[in-house]
Design a protein around this motif. Structure first.
Motif, PDB file in Angstrom:
ATOM      1  N   UNK A  67       0.828  -1.293  -0.015  1.00  0.00           N
ATOM      2  CA  UNK A  67      -0.094  -0.007  -0.073  1.00  0.00           C
ATOM      3  C   UNK A  67       0.946   1.315   0.037  1.00  0.00           C
ATOM      4  N   UNK A  68       1.851   1.107   0.840  1.00  0.00           N
ATOM      5  CA  UNK A  68       2.768   2.550   1.177  1.00  0.00           C
ATOM      6  C   UNK A  68       3.542   2.396  -0.483  1.00  0.00           C
ATOM      7  N   UNK A  69       3.963   1.464  -1.018  1.00  0.00           N
ATOM      8  CA  UNK A  69       4.710   1.635  -2.339  1.00  0.00           C
ATOM      9  C   UNK A  69       3.837   2.310  -3.209  1.00  0.00           C
ATOM     10  N   UNK A  70       2.379   1.981  -3.234  1.00  0.00           N
ATOM     11  CA  UNK A  70       1.710   2.508  -4.063  1.00  0.00           C
ATOM     12  C   UNK A  70       1.443   4.235  -4.046  1.00  0.00           C
ATOM     13  N   UNK A  71       1.462   4.568  -2.737  1.00  0.00           N
ATOM     14  CA  UNK A  71       1.428   5.706  -2.465  1.00  0.00           C
ATOM     15  C   UNK A  71       2.641   6.674  -3.003  1.00  0.00           C
ATOM     16  N   UNK A  72       3.861   5.966  -2.905  1.00  0.00           N
ATOM     17  CA  UNK A  72       5.058   6.616  -3.639  1.00  0.00           C
ATOM     18  C   UNK A  72       4.937   6.579  -4.917  1.00  0.00           C
ATOM     19  N   UNK A  73       4.494   5.520  -5.589  1.00  0.00           N
ATOM     20  CA  UNK A  73       4.346   5.592  -7.147  1.00  0.00           C
ATOM     21  C   UNK A  73       3.303   6.634  -7.664  1.00  0.00           C
ATOM     22  N   UNK A  74       2.090   6.808  -6.921  1.00  0.00           N
ATOM     23  CA  UNK A  74       1.130   7.717  -7.094  1.00  0.00           C
ATOM     24  C   UNK A  74       1.652   9.113  -7.212  1.00  0.00           C
TER      25      UNK A  74
END
Ligand SMILES: *[C@@H]1O[C@H](CO)[C@@H](O)[C@H](O)[C@H]1NC(C)=O
Ligand SMILES: *[C@@H]1O[C@H](CO)[C@@H](O)[C@H](O)[C@H]1NC(C)=O
Ligand SMILES: [Ca+2]
Length: 143
Positions: A67-74
């Motif tokens: 989920x955190x990876x997703x926020x970094x990517x977004x």
């Protein structure tokens, strides 16, 4: 009338879903995460989190990491500080979670004392010099 309306609103609100996390935060499981896109060194990030929230975020499962990876990517970022520090690589928020997701051959640096969660390489972690400036994650909620 406005008072009554406010009261009913509050009443209904408290009976239904009281959000666990403050506005703007992300909720994963029972925990709240804040992605801060302001780039700063690790110590400044930690003190910001401690002042305004709880601490630099611990990451306790692959699902949280994803989920955190997703926020970094977004956010179009490459990596972000998390609350893992080379003091025996303990979580600064006191978590005893043993979850780790180091990239192969990391941590590698005697001068690299602070961990980041990185979106490349499947969100794997690397240690970097603590003076580097990058976005960061705070967490709040249950320790
Ligand atoms: C880690 O912390 C949790 C929650 O405080 C506790 O239930 C658990 O026993 C602890 N585990 C270890 C290995 O200390
Ligand atoms: C650790 O790895 C990074 C990234 O590959 C590299 O830049 C750095 O020089 C390495 N440090 C040591 C002490 O090998
Ligand atoms: Ca490294």
């Amino acid at each position: 009338l406005p008072l009554t309306y406010g009261f009913i609103n509050l009443y209904v609100f408290s009976l239904s879903t009281v959000p666990l996390c403050p506005t703007g935060w992300s909720e994963y499981g029972n925990r709240c995460f804040l992605f801060q896109s302001t780039e700063t060194d690790w110590a400044t990030a930690e003190s910001y989190c401690r002042q305004h929230h709880t601490d630099l975020a611990s990451v306790r499962s692959m699902s949280e990491n994803e989920q955190m990876k997703g926020l970094v990517q977004s956010a179009g970022e490459i990596q972000a500080w998390i609350g893992l520090y080379r003091n025996s690589w303990m979580w600064v928020d006191g978590s005893n979670s043993s979850f780790r997701h180091w990239r192969a051959s990391e941590p590698n640096g005697s001068e690299e004392n602070c961990a980041t969660a990185v979106h490349a390489d499947a969100g794997q972690w690397e240690d970097w010099p603590c003076s580097w400036k990058m976005p960061f994650f705070c967490n709040a909620g249950k320790p």
